[in-house]
Design an enzyme around this catalytic site. Structure first.
Site, PDB file in Angstrom:
ATOM      1  CG  LEU A 137     -20.562 -67.017  -1.950  1.00  0.00           C
ATOM      2  CD1 LEU A 137     -19.468 -68.082  -2.060  1.00  0.00           C
ATOM      3  CD2 LEU A 137     -20.560 -66.167  -3.236  1.00  0.00           C
ATOM      4  CG  LEU A 246     -21.935 -64.687  -7.594  1.00  0.00           C
ATOM      5  CD1 LEU A 246     -21.125 -63.802  -6.667  1.00  0.00           C
ATOM      6  CD2 LEU A 246     -23.338 -64.864  -7.039  1.00  0.00           C
ATOM      7  CD  GLN A 286     -42.297 -25.962 -17.286  1.00  0.00           C
ATOM      8  OE1 GLN A 286     -41.318 -25.702 -16.603  1.00  0.00           O
ATOM      9  NE2 GLN A 286     -42.680 -25.197 -18.289  1.00  0.00           N
ATOM     10  CG  LEU A 345     -49.124 -43.091  -7.564  1.00  0.00           C
ATOM     11  CD1 LEU A 345     -48.140 -42.967  -8.720  1.00  0.00           C
ATOM     12  CD2 LEU A 345     -49.392 -44.547  -7.260  1.00  0.00           C
ATOM     13  CD  GLU A 370     -26.786 -62.693  -7.579  1.00  0.00           C
ATOM     14  OE1 GLU A 370     -25.596 -62.798  -7.909  1.00  0.00           O
ATOM     15  OE2 GLU A 370     -27.604 -63.624  -7.618  1.00  0.00           O
TER      16      GLU A 370
HETATM   17  P1  TGC Z   1     -10.363 -62.351  -6.910  1.00  0.00           P
HETATM   18  O1  TGC Z   1      -8.972 -62.539  -6.399  1.00  0.00           O
HETATM   19  O2  TGC Z   1     -10.663 -61.179  -7.790  1.00  0.00           O
HETATM   20  O3  TGC Z   1     -10.851 -63.647  -7.666  1.00  0.00           O
HETATM   21  C1  TGC Z   1     -10.687 -64.947  -7.113  1.00  0.00           C
HETATM   22  C2  TGC Z   1     -10.609 -65.943  -8.250  1.00  0.00           C
HETATM   23  O4  TGC Z   1     -11.848 -65.947  -8.966  1.00  0.00           O
HETATM   24  C3  TGC Z   1     -11.615 -65.587 -10.342  1.00  0.00           C
HETATM   25  N1  TGC Z   1     -12.768 -64.775 -10.745  1.00  0.00           N
HETATM   26  C4  TGC Z   1     -13.743 -65.247 -11.507  1.00  0.00           C
HETATM   27  N2  TGC Z   1     -13.918 -66.436 -12.117  1.00  0.00           N
HETATM   28  C5  TGC Z   1     -15.038 -66.628 -12.826  1.00  0.00           C
HETATM   29  N3  TGC Z   1     -15.992 -65.681 -12.938  1.00  0.00           N
HETATM   30  C6  TGC Z   1     -15.857 -64.478 -12.328  1.00  0.00           C
HETATM   31  N4  TGC Z   1     -16.819 -63.577 -12.410  1.00  0.00           N
HETATM   32  C7  TGC Z   1     -14.699 -64.218 -11.584  1.00  0.00           C
HETATM   33  N5  TGC Z   1     -14.256 -63.164 -10.848  1.00  0.00           N
HETATM   34  C8  TGC Z   1     -13.070 -63.536 -10.340  1.00  0.00           C
HETATM   35  C9  TGC Z   1     -10.309 -64.813 -10.325  1.00  0.00           C
HETATM   36  O5  TGC Z   1      -9.701 -64.858 -11.583  1.00  0.00           O
HETATM   37  C10 TGC Z   1      -9.543 -65.581  -9.278  1.00  0.00           C
HETATM   38  O6  TGC Z   1      -9.087 -66.801  -9.856  1.00  0.00           O
HETATM   39  P2  TGC Z   1      -7.709 -67.464  -9.375  1.00  0.00           P
HETATM   40  O7  TGC Z   1      -7.589 -68.667 -10.248  1.00  0.00           O
HETATM   41  O8  TGC Z   1      -6.658 -66.403  -9.612  1.00  0.00           O
HETATM   42  O9  TGC Z   1      -7.881 -67.793  -7.923  1.00  0.00           O
HETATM   43  O10 TGC Z   1     -11.337 -62.361  -5.648  1.00  0.00           O
HETATM   44  P3  TGC Z   1     -11.444 -61.375  -4.428  1.00  0.00           P
HETATM   45  O11 TGC Z   1     -11.447 -62.203  -3.201  1.00  0.00           O
HETATM   46  O12 TGC Z   1     -10.444 -60.247  -4.526  1.00  0.00           O
HETATM   47  O13 TGC Z   1     -12.939 -60.783  -4.583  1.00  0.00           O
HETATM   48  C11 TGC Z   1     -13.320 -60.045  -5.684  1.00  0.00           C
HETATM   49  C12 TGC Z   1     -14.783 -59.559  -5.509  1.00  0.00           C
HETATM   50  C13 TGC Z   1     -14.876 -58.575  -4.357  1.00  0.00           C
HETATM   51  C14 TGC Z   1     -15.141 -58.862  -6.812  1.00  0.00           C
HETATM   52  C15 TGC Z   1     -15.714 -60.764  -5.260  1.00  0.00           C
HETATM   53  O14 TGC Z   1     -15.413 -61.391  -4.069  1.00  0.00           O
HETATM   54  C16 TGC Z   1     -17.167 -60.373  -5.284  1.00  0.00           C
HETATM   55  O15 TGC Z   1     -17.781 -60.309  -6.341  1.00  0.00           O
HETATM   56  N6  TGC Z   1     -17.797 -60.097  -4.078  1.00  0.00           N
HETATM   57  C17 TGC Z   1     -19.218 -59.864  -3.970  1.00  0.00           C
HETATM   58  C18 TGC Z   1     -19.875 -61.088  -3.341  1.00  0.00           C
HETATM   59  C19 TGC Z   1     -21.234 -61.380  -3.914  1.00  0.00           C
HETATM   60  O16 TGC Z   1     -21.589 -60.886  -4.975  1.00  0.00           O
HETATM   61  N7  TGC Z   1     -21.973 -62.233  -3.262  1.00  0.00           N
HETATM   62  C20 TGC Z   1     -23.229 -62.643  -3.752  1.00  0.00           C
HETATM   63  C21 TGC Z   1     -23.761 -63.814  -2.944  1.00  0.00           C
HETATM   64  S1  TGC Z   1     -25.065 -64.686  -3.771  1.00  0.00           S
HETATM   65  C22 TGC Z   1     -26.365 -63.652  -3.712  1.00  0.00           C
HETATM   66  O17 TGC Z   1     -26.312 -62.542  -3.304  1.00  0.00           O
HETATM   67  C23 TGC Z   1     -27.612 -64.215  -4.229  1.00  0.00           C
HETATM   68  S2  TGC Z   1     -28.961 -63.172  -4.131  1.00  0.00           S
HETATM   69  C24 TGC Z   1     -29.961 -64.138  -5.035  1.00  0.00           C
HETATM   70  C25 TGC Z   1     -31.276 -63.613  -5.327  1.00  0.00           C
HETATM   71  O18 TGC Z   1     -32.171 -63.717  -4.431  1.00  0.00           O
HETATM   72  O19 TGC Z   1     -31.506 -63.198  -6.503  1.00  0.00           O
HETATM   73  P1  FAD Z   2     -20.913 -56.228   3.740  1.00  0.00           P
HETATM   74  O1  FAD Z   2     -20.027 -56.987   2.839  1.00  0.00           O
HETATM   75  O2  FAD Z   2     -20.627 -56.243   5.195  1.00  0.00           O
HETATM   76  O3  FAD Z   2     -20.962 -54.717   3.228  1.00  0.00           O
HETATM   77  C1  FAD Z   2     -21.442 -53.646   4.033  1.00  0.00           C
HETATM   78  C2  FAD Z   2     -21.116 -52.345   3.307  1.00  0.00           C
HETATM   79  O4  FAD Z   2     -19.692 -52.211   3.148  1.00  0.00           O
HETATM   80  C3  FAD Z   2     -21.702 -52.292   1.897  1.00  0.00           C
HETATM   81  O5  FAD Z   2     -22.160 -51.000   1.620  1.00  0.00           O
HETATM   82  C4  FAD Z   2     -20.518 -52.629   1.000  1.00  0.00           C
HETATM   83  O6  FAD Z   2     -20.634 -52.054  -0.290  1.00  0.00           O
HETATM   84  C5  FAD Z   2     -19.379 -52.004   1.790  1.00  0.00           C
HETATM   85  N1  FAD Z   2     -18.085 -52.637   1.488  1.00  0.00           N
HETATM   86  C6  FAD Z   2     -17.748 -53.951   1.662  1.00  0.00           C
HETATM   87  N2  FAD Z   2     -16.503 -54.157   1.226  1.00  0.00           N
HETATM   88  C7  FAD Z   2     -16.039 -52.975   0.751  1.00  0.00           C
HETATM   89  C8  FAD Z   2     -14.815 -52.545   0.144  1.00  0.00           C
HETATM   90  N3  FAD Z   2     -13.821 -53.394  -0.096  1.00  0.00           N
HETATM   91  N4  FAD Z   2     -14.713 -51.250  -0.229  1.00  0.00           N
HETATM   92  C9  FAD Z   2     -15.727 -50.386  -0.032  1.00  0.00           C
HETATM   93  N5  FAD Z   2     -16.910 -50.710   0.533  1.00  0.00           N
HETATM   94  C10 FAD Z   2     -17.053 -52.004   0.909  1.00  0.00           C
HETATM   95  N6  FAD Z   2     -26.156 -64.572  -0.420  1.00  0.00           N
HETATM   96  C11 FAD Z   2     -26.052 -65.854  -0.847  1.00  0.00           C
HETATM   97  O7  FAD Z   2     -24.966 -66.457  -0.796  1.00  0.00           O
HETATM   98  N7  FAD Z   2     -27.134 -66.508  -1.350  1.00  0.00           N
HETATM   99  C12 FAD Z   2     -28.348 -65.928  -1.443  1.00  0.00           C
HETATM  100  O8  FAD Z   2     -29.309 -66.550  -1.920  1.00  0.00           O
HETATM  101  C13 FAD Z   2     -28.504 -64.594  -0.971  1.00  0.00           C
HETATM  102  N8  FAD Z   2     -29.739 -63.998  -0.966  1.00  0.00           N
HETATM  103  C14 FAD Z   2     -29.886 -62.781  -0.369  1.00  0.00           C
HETATM  104  C15 FAD Z   2     -31.178 -62.252  -0.178  1.00  0.00           C
HETATM  105  C16 FAD Z   2     -31.356 -61.042   0.477  1.00  0.00           C
HETATM  106  C17 FAD Z   2     -32.730 -60.513   0.718  1.00  0.00           C
HETATM  107  C18 FAD Z   2     -30.214 -60.309   0.910  1.00  0.00           C
HETATM  108  C19 FAD Z   2     -30.366 -58.971   1.583  1.00  0.00           C
HETATM  109  C20 FAD Z   2     -28.941 -60.815   0.728  1.00  0.00           C
HETATM  110  C21 FAD Z   2     -28.770 -62.053   0.111  1.00  0.00           C
HETATM  111  N9  FAD Z   2     -27.485 -62.649  -0.004  1.00  0.00           N
HETATM  112  C22 FAD Z   2     -27.351 -63.930  -0.462  1.00  0.00           C
HETATM  113  C23 FAD Z   2     -26.340 -61.988   0.593  1.00  0.00           C
HETATM  114  C24 FAD Z   2     -25.775 -60.828  -0.225  1.00  0.00           C
HETATM  115  O9  FAD Z   2     -25.082 -61.283  -1.332  1.00  0.00           O
HETATM  116  C25 FAD Z   2     -24.906 -59.990   0.707  1.00  0.00           C
HETATM  117  O10 FAD Z   2     -25.770 -59.312   1.607  1.00  0.00           O
HETATM  118  C26 FAD Z   2     -24.032 -59.014  -0.035  1.00  0.00           C
HETATM  119  O11 FAD Z   2     -23.060 -59.685  -0.826  1.00  0.00           O
HETATM  120  C27 FAD Z   2     -23.331 -58.018   0.897  1.00  0.00           C
HETATM  121  O12 FAD Z   2     -22.747 -58.664   1.985  1.00  0.00           O
HETATM  122  P2  FAD Z   2     -23.036 -58.118   3.486  1.00  0.00           P
HETATM  123  O13 FAD Z   2     -24.500 -57.999   3.645  1.00  0.00           O
HETATM  124  O14 FAD Z   2     -22.283 -58.989   4.412  1.00  0.00           O
HETATM  125  O15 FAD Z   2     -22.444 -56.646   3.494  1.00  0.00           O
END
Ligand code: TGC
Ligand code: FAD
Length: 391
Positions: A137, A246, A286, A345, A370
């Site tokens: 993603l 997610l 403490q 530690l 995430e």
């Molecule tokens: P927004 O306009 O709020 O939403 C877009 C559309 O999505 C719908 N929606 C959802 N649908 C299902 N489940 C959910 N949890 C949903 N949340 C939102 C929403 O209703 C809307 O639908 P529609 O039909 O109106 O289009 O989206 P936004 O662009 O304003 O973003 C919202 C935000 C910032 C919360 C979202 O982009 C977000 O969560 N950003 C964080 C990105 C993130 O978490 N990336 C993770 C990458 S994967 C990863 O890190 C794996 S690590 C794995 C590991 O090693 O364990």
């Molecule tokens: P940025 O989005 O650039 O954020 C930088 C800083 O700005 C953060 O402190 C954030 O909180 C802040 N910020 C961003 N937007 C805002 C806002 N609107 N308001 C206030 N503050 C804000 N992704 C995948 O898709 N698949 C994976 O398997 C996966 N595995 C990962 C494994 C590791 C070890 C790591 C480190 C990351 C992984 N990720 C994966 C990516 C991960 O989900 C992203 O790193 C994360 O979502 C943050 O994105 P970024 O690093 O680009 O930080």
């Protein structure tokens, strides 16, 4: 160092678990003690994913715990899934990452958004560990804001042509398949299953991490990759599709972080009772008791939060915002406990003799991926005010 872990359960939370929950949890706990603890420090020091544990992860049901048995999953409930993640992360967050990605970010979208043919083709092999998967993603310029992604595919008649790049992808360097999110010509996000070996698809590894060293992280690069049409996930599109995955992975992390915290607390408590300074155990001072008492309080609160969330998830009632709150709170709780435990530690806390520093470093990734700590606060803020403050 021998793994002497004893799980803290200050509020008798075990009494709220079913016999099946305890059986699943104990099997994972025993396996971690036997198969993960003896090798994990070495793997982390060498920055190598220990591939030898894949079979064991499959055997304890860590790949697709809640995926129906007809597709090779364990057919368990959400609390069992959470407990398995807790036990694995007690061993190491990087190992839990591998299991989270496989279950919630690869098997879940194929199960929920895939065709019956896709489910039958991929899910049993992912459940057994014969296939390993990753989830693409995040992009170099689109992390917290995945909706801006540039990765795209064009319809070429009998196939799609995929171009773009993903970064920070867990499991990428060894994954057999990748669930990749990309925009079509109308800008609509879809999921595609990309297989290793497809021409133009490469997965370079990301080196020099100080965190999650036992998990392999890499990029996914797509250079005119021909994707068969049957590899598009047909049943959901839009940003909501990856965000739905997610929800499931963040739920697992909310539980997993408790495992890392429990391990740090248990290690620090044992050390404090044994370490003598100024003629008595440091546990008798403490200042150290304050640290330990606050740790067990926070762990207990996190356990109760996770259990209630698990009940809601079992009933299909857990909201995205409730999951965000638990992910944010429990990871923050764990990282603070790891930092305090390391201090208890003293100098020994910085060595690989104990697990605490490894947990502490790992949790720096867990608090970022995430959805960052900040993004989850904004999700709660949006939920309670009705106003999105992301943009
Ligand atoms: P927004 O306009 O709020 O939403 C877009 C559309 O999505 C719908 N929606 C959802 N649908 C299902 N489940 C959910 N949890 C949903 N949340 C939102 C929403 O209703 C809307 O639908 P529609 O039909 O109106 O289009 O989206 P936004 O662009 O304003 O973003 C919202 C935000 C910032 C919360 C979202 O982009 C977000 O969560 N950003 C964080 C990105 C993130 O978490 N990336 C993770 C990458 S994967 C990863 O890190 C794996 S690590 C794995 C590991 O090693 O364990
Ligand atoms: P940025 O989005 O650039 O954020 C930088 C800083 O700005 C953060 O402190 C954030 O909180 C802040 N910020 C961003 N937007 C805002 C806002 N609107 N308001 C206030 N503050 C804000 N992704 C995948 O898709 N698949 C994976 O398997 C996966 N595995 C990962 C494994 C590791 C070890 C790591 C480190 C990351 C992984 N990720 C994966 C990516 C991960 O989900 C992203 O790193 C994360 O979502 C943050 O994105 P970024 O690093 O680009 O930080």
């Amino acid at each position: 160092m021998a793994d002497l872990f004893q799980a803290p359960d200050y509020y008798n939370i075990d009494d709220l678990l079913s016999d099946e929950h305890k059986m699943v949890r104990d099997a994972a706990r025993d396996w971690v003690k036997r198969e993960v603890s003896p090798i994990i420090e070495d793997a982390a020091q060498k920055a190598e994913f220990p591939k030898s544990i894949v079979k064991g992860l499959a055997e304890i049901g860590a790949f697709g715990p809640y995926i129906p048995e007809e597709y090779g999953g364990a057919g368990l409930d959400q609390i069992s899934y959470g407990l398995i993640m807790q036990e694995i992360e007690r061993g190491d967050s990087g190992v839990r990452s591998t299991a989270s990605v496989q279950s919630s970010l690869v098997m879940y979208p194929i199960w929920k958004y895939g065709s019956e043919e896709q489910r039958k083709k991929y899910l049993p092999k992912l459940a057994s560990g014969e296939f390993m998967g990753c989830f693409g993603l995040t992009e170099p310029d689109y992390g917290s804001n995945p909706g801006g992604m540039l990765t795209n595919f064009k319809d070429k008649g009998d196939h799609y042509l995929l171009n773009g790049a993903k970064m920070w992808i867990s499991n990428a360097p060894f994954a057999d398949i990748a669930v990749v999110w990309a925009k079509n010509e109308e800008g609509r996000i879809h999921g595609l299953i990309v297989e290793r070996g497809m021409e133009g698809f490469t997965t370079p590894e990301t080196h020099n991490k100080w965190s999650l060293r036992a998990s392999a992280t890499g990029e996914l690069i797509f250079n005119d990759v021909k994707i068969p049409k049957e590899n598009l996930l047909p049943n959901k599109s839009g940003l909501g599709a990856p965000l739905g995955c997610l929800d499931s992975a963040r739920f697992g992390i909310a539980w997993g972080a408790i495992g890392a915290a429990m391990d740090c607390y248990d290690t620090a408590l044992r050390y404090a009772k044994e370490r003598i300074q100024f003629d008595k155990p440091i546990a008798g001072y403490q200042l150290q008791q304050k640290k330990l008492a606050e740790m067990i309080t926070e762990i207990t609160k996190a356990q109760l939060l996770a259990l209630r969330l698990g009940q809601l998830k079992n009933e299909g009632k857990a909201t995205t915002a409730q999951i965000s709150m638990a992910k944010r709170n429990n990871v923050d709780m764990a990282i603070k406990i790891a930092r305090e435990a390391r201090q208890i530690l003293g100098g020994m806390g910085i060595t690989g003799e104990y697990s605490i520093m490894r947990h502490m470093m790992n949790l720096e990734s867990v608090i970022t991926y995430e959805g960052t700590h900040d993004i989850h606060l904004l999700i709660t803020g949006m939920d309670i005010t009705g106003i999105a403050a992301f943009k």
